[in-house]
Design an enzyme around this catalytic site. Structure first.
Site, short mmCIF file in Angstrom:
data_model
loop_
_atom_site.label_atom_id
_atom_site.label_comp_id
_atom_site.label_asym_id
_atom_site.label_seq_id
_atom_site.Cartn_x
_atom_site.Cartn_y
_atom_site.Cartn_z
CG HIS A 8 -6.84 6.09 1.00
ND1 HIS A 8 -6.83 7.22 1.80
CD2 HIS A 8 -6.06 6.37 -0.06
CE1 HIS A 8 -6.07 8.15 1.23
NE2 HIS A 8 -5.59 7.66 0.10
CD GLU A 85 -1.94 8.22 -5.22
OE1 GLU A 85 -2.00 7.77 -6.40
OE2 GLU A 85 -2.81 8.95 -4.73
#
Length: 199
Positions: A8, A85
């Site tokens: 990202h 994550e």
């Protein structure tokens, strides 16, 4: 089948070295700009045809994916929680100085509730296996996170892939029978080239 794996874009926490983990921190303006630059690169290169985008369900990955999907004119599919994550437990939200003050320079060796390497590798490999099974004839862009991608590359390629995964980096894997061939690794050329453009 090709899979484009993307970290990202930048967030305010990235910029100051604060560990995000599974905290839902949004992109900042620079992160949005980075996503636009990668979208432009993918559109202009034309080397690969991308069919759709998959992301983790954290907003920084989701927004990066939405920018890429809009730029390329392809669908953004529902998020997959396996792409989240790593959970960093007690250290989430802390800067390096704060972590080292509390637990020393080897803070990451302490048991602080963080997700284990093997656990994150297994969910990343599970995602990749399901992706290959469900979409064998598609080329897919996948937006995830630095910690997860680093562990996936170690699981697939051991010591060959151990450099830090940059924001908006692109890696391309090709499915060959039962293995994943690495065609591009941790490439941020689109960000470097943008620096040279006239203002």
């Amino acid at each position: 089948m090709l899979v484009g794996l993307i970290r990202h874009g930048l967030t305010d926490w990235n910029a100051i070295g604060r560990i995000q983990g599974q905290s839902d921190i949004p992109l900042n303006d620079e992160g949005r700009r980075q996503a636009g630059l990668l979208g432009k690169r993918l559109k202009e290169e034309g080397e690969y045809r991308w069919d759709f985008v998959l992301t983790s369900n954290l907003s920084r990955a989701r927004e990066t994916g939405a920018i890429l999907a809009e730029t390329l004119g392809i669908p953004l599919y529902d998020p997959d929680s396996r792409l989240m994550e790593r959970s960093f437990g007690q250290v989430e939200g802390m800067t390096l100085v704060e972590r080292e003050t509390l637990w020393g320079k080897d803070w990451d060796r302490h048991e602080l509730g963080q997700e284990k390497d093997e656990e994150i590798r297994q969910r990343a490999l599970s995602f990749m296996s399901d992706l290959a099974e469900r979409y064998p004839d598609n080329n897919v862009l996948v937006v995830s996170h630095g910690g997860l991608l680093a562990q996936l590359y170690i699981a697939l390629y051991q010591e060959k892939c151990q450099e830090r995964i940059g924001n908006l980096s692109l890696s391309i894997l090709e499915r060959k029978e039962q293995s994943w061939d690495l065609r591009l690794y941790n490439c941020t050329r689109h960000l470097q080239e943008s620096v040279k453009e006239p203002k």
